[in-house]
Design a protein around this motif. Structure first.
Motif, short mmCIF file in Angstrom:
data_model
loop_
_atom_site.label_atom_id
_atom_site.label_comp_id
_atom_site.label_asym_id
_atom_site.label_seq_id
_atom_site.Cartn_x
_atom_site.Cartn_y
_atom_site.Cartn_z
N MET A 1 0.85 -1.19 0.00
CA MET A 1 0.00 0.00 0.00
C MET A 1 0.88 1.24 0.00
O MET A 1 1.65 1.47 0.93
N ASP A 2 0.79 2.04 -1.06
CA ASP A 2 1.50 3.31 -1.13
C ASP A 2 0.71 4.37 -0.36
O ASP A 2 -0.51 4.43 -0.46
N LEU A 3 1.42 5.23 0.34
CA LEU A 3 0.80 6.41 0.94
C LEU A 3 1.36 7.65 0.28
O LEU A 3 2.58 7.83 0.19
N ARG A 4 0.46 8.51 -0.17
CA ARG A 4 0.85 9.74 -0.84
C ARG A 4 0.23 10.92 -0.09
O ARG A 4 -0.86 10.81 0.47
N ILE A 5 0.91 12.04 -0.10
CA ILE A 5 0.42 13.25 0.56
C ILE A 5 -0.30 14.11 -0.47
O ILE A 5 0.22 14.40 -1.55
N PHE A 6 -1.50 14.53 -0.11
CA PHE A 6 -2.39 15.28 -1.01
C PHE A 6 -2.80 16.57 -0.31
O PHE A 6 -3.36 16.54 0.78
N THR A 7 -2.52 17.70 -0.94
CA THR A 7 -2.74 19.01 -0.34
C THR A 7 -3.82 19.79 -1.08
O THR A 7 -4.10 19.54 -2.25
N VAL A 267 -6.26 3.81 12.24
CA VAL A 267 -6.08 4.19 10.83
C VAL A 267 -5.49 3.04 10.03
O VAL A 267 -5.92 2.78 8.89
N VAL A 268 -4.55 2.30 10.59
CA VAL A 268 -4.02 1.13 9.90
C VAL A 268 -5.13 0.13 9.62
O VAL A 268 -5.23 -0.44 8.52
N ASP A 269 -5.99 -0.09 10.60
CA ASP A 269 -7.10 -1.03 10.42
C ASP A 269 -8.05 -0.57 9.32
O ASP A 269 -8.49 -1.37 8.48
N ARG A 270 -8.34 0.72 9.30
CA ARG A 270 -9.27 1.23 8.27
C ARG A 270 -8.64 1.17 6.88
O ARG A 270 -9.31 0.84 5.91
N ILE A 271 -7.37 1.47 6.77
CA ILE A 271 -6.69 1.34 5.48
C ILE A 271 -6.78 -0.11 5.00
O ILE A 271 -6.98 -0.38 3.81
N GLY A 272 -6.65 -1.04 5.94
CA GLY A 272 -6.77 -2.45 5.58
C GLY A 272 -8.12 -2.79 4.98
O GLY A 272 -8.21 -3.64 4.07
N LEU A 297 4.18 11.62 12.42
CA LEU A 297 3.45 10.57 13.13
C LEU A 297 2.92 9.52 12.15
O LEU A 297 3.04 8.31 12.40
N ILE A 298 2.35 9.96 11.05
CA ILE A 298 1.81 9.02 10.07
C ILE A 298 2.93 8.16 9.49
O ILE A 298 2.78 6.95 9.30
N SER A 299 4.06 8.79 9.20
CA SER A 299 5.19 8.04 8.66
C SER A 299 5.68 6.99 9.64
O SER A 299 5.90 5.82 9.26
N SER A 300 5.87 7.37 10.90
CA SER A 300 6.51 6.47 11.86
C SER A 300 5.58 5.41 12.41
O SER A 300 6.01 4.30 12.73
N GLN A 301 4.25 5.73 12.48
CA GLN A 301 3.37 4.80 13.17
C GLN A 301 2.24 4.24 12.31
O GLN A 301 1.55 3.31 12.74
N VAL A 302 2.05 4.78 11.11
CA VAL A 302 1.06 4.21 10.19
C VAL A 302 1.77 3.58 9.00
O VAL A 302 1.63 2.38 8.74
N GLN A 303 2.53 4.38 8.29
CA GLN A 303 3.22 3.86 7.10
C GLN A 303 4.12 2.68 7.45
O GLN A 303 4.22 1.72 6.68
N SER A 304 4.77 2.72 8.60
CA SER A 304 5.67 1.66 8.99
C SER A 304 4.97 0.32 9.19
O SER A 304 5.62 -0.74 9.18
N GLN A 305 3.65 0.34 9.37
CA GLN A 305 2.90 -0.89 9.60
C GLN A 305 2.25 -1.45 8.34
O GLN A 305 1.62 -2.52 8.39
N LEU A 306 2.38 -0.75 7.24
CA LEU A 306 1.72 -1.18 6.00
C LEU A 306 2.68 -2.03 5.18
O LEU A 306 3.38 -1.53 4.33
#
Length: 306
Positions: A1-7, A267-272, A297-306
């Motif tokens: 799962m790729d995570l991208r930042i959208f502004t 958030v990890v669960d919902r992405i799943g 925070l998202i990088s260290s604790q969400v992205q790291s779990q995907l």
């Protein structure tokens, strides 16, 4: 799962703010920095200091970053003639060393057209189809050959079809909720289909329509990447989630129902759940662009779990 930042810079952001977010995006290991293409703020924000142009912004970021992909969700087809857009995107792709992606939509926000004197035609989807044919056709034309197009809305005669992008094919993104014309266009032209701000169930249904449309167009449904765009509001505890929700004028319960909100584990669960219906990439809509700790925070604790 790729995570991208959208502004969403039309809500109020300088180029320097966007540069800081893009550099954080790169430093923190996210896949890409994307931005909207709007000229007028939405909602109660003042939008100061005013809008920035999407492709001028991305041209600057192309020279200031090295790894991340850069693109739009979505460039409004009403803002640019297709031949001009093909030149702009090809040039920014060259400037980035081949890291650009083009999200292209029909355009929908009538008020911003009125505010800046931009025509707002009724036949937007039909125009979008011609725009997609022209932009991709110009890029695909061999050097030394010419490209012509005789459409209802656009005519090109003996175009040299230059310049060429650095990439052999710039990825084209198409997205939306429409159940017939949108899947058909995506099935024919898109490298990626994006479902914006939708439920898990609606995303799965729309992905299925796009896969079927791709197969009807003689492609494989797996030829496309399937993605979602969702607002992000992540906190290490309930208080931090509430603070971040308040800073963007949203309610925590609503964000949890319609976006990616809560603790990193939530958030990890919902992405799943989105992954289970076929989503391969998430665009995290970041509305407070001054809160770089949020990205950390998202990088260290969400992205790291995907």
């Amino acid at each position: 799962m790729d995570l991208r930042i959208f502004t969403e810079p039309q809500q109020g952001a300088t180029y320097d703010t966007l540069l800081a977010v893009a550099k954080a995006t790169e430093d923190l290991g996210f896949d890409a920095f994307f931005r909207s293409d709007h000229y007028l703020r939405m909602g109660s924000t003042d939008g100061l200091p005013g809008p920035t142009d999407a492709w001028i912004t991305l041209a600057g970021l192309a020279r200031e970053t090295k790894r991340i992909r850069l693109g739009t969700l979505m460039t409004a087809g009403t803002f640019r003639l297709p031949g001009v857009l093909a030149i702009q995107v090809a040039q920014v792709d060259q400037m980035s060393g081949g890291r650009v992606e083009l999200g292209l939509g029909a355009g929908w926000f009538e008020e911003e057209h009125k505010a800046y004197g931009i025509p707002f035609p009724k036949e937007k989807i039909a125009r979008l189809e011609e725009q997609l044919a022209i932009v991709t056709g110009l890029w695909e034309t061999e050097v030394g050959e010419t490209f012509s197009y005789d459409g209802t809305y656009y005519q090109l005669t003996d175009s040299p079809a230059l310049p060429k992008p650095a990439q052999s094919r710039v990825p084209v993104l198409i997205g939306g909720h429409g159940v017939s014309r949108t899947p058909r266009l995506a099935g024919r032209y898109a490298d990626e289909f994006n479902m914006p701000f939708a439920s898990v169930e609606d995303s799965g249904s729309q992905f299925g329509r796009v896969r079927a449309a791709a197969e009807e167009a003689g492609r494989k449904g797996t030829d496309l990447v399937y993605s979602n765009a969702l607002v992000a509001c992540v906190g290490k505890d309930d208080a931090e989630v509430a603070r971040r929700a308040a800073s963007i004028g949203r309610e925590v319960a609503e964000l949890k129902a319609n976006g990616l909100a809560g603790s990193p584990a939530e958030v990890v669960d919902r992405i799943g759940r989105f992954a289970e219906v076929g989503s391969q990439r998430i665009y995290l809509q970041i509305l407070d662009l001054d809160d770089l700790d949020h990205l950390d925070l998202i990088s260290s604790q969400v992205q790291s779990q995907l």
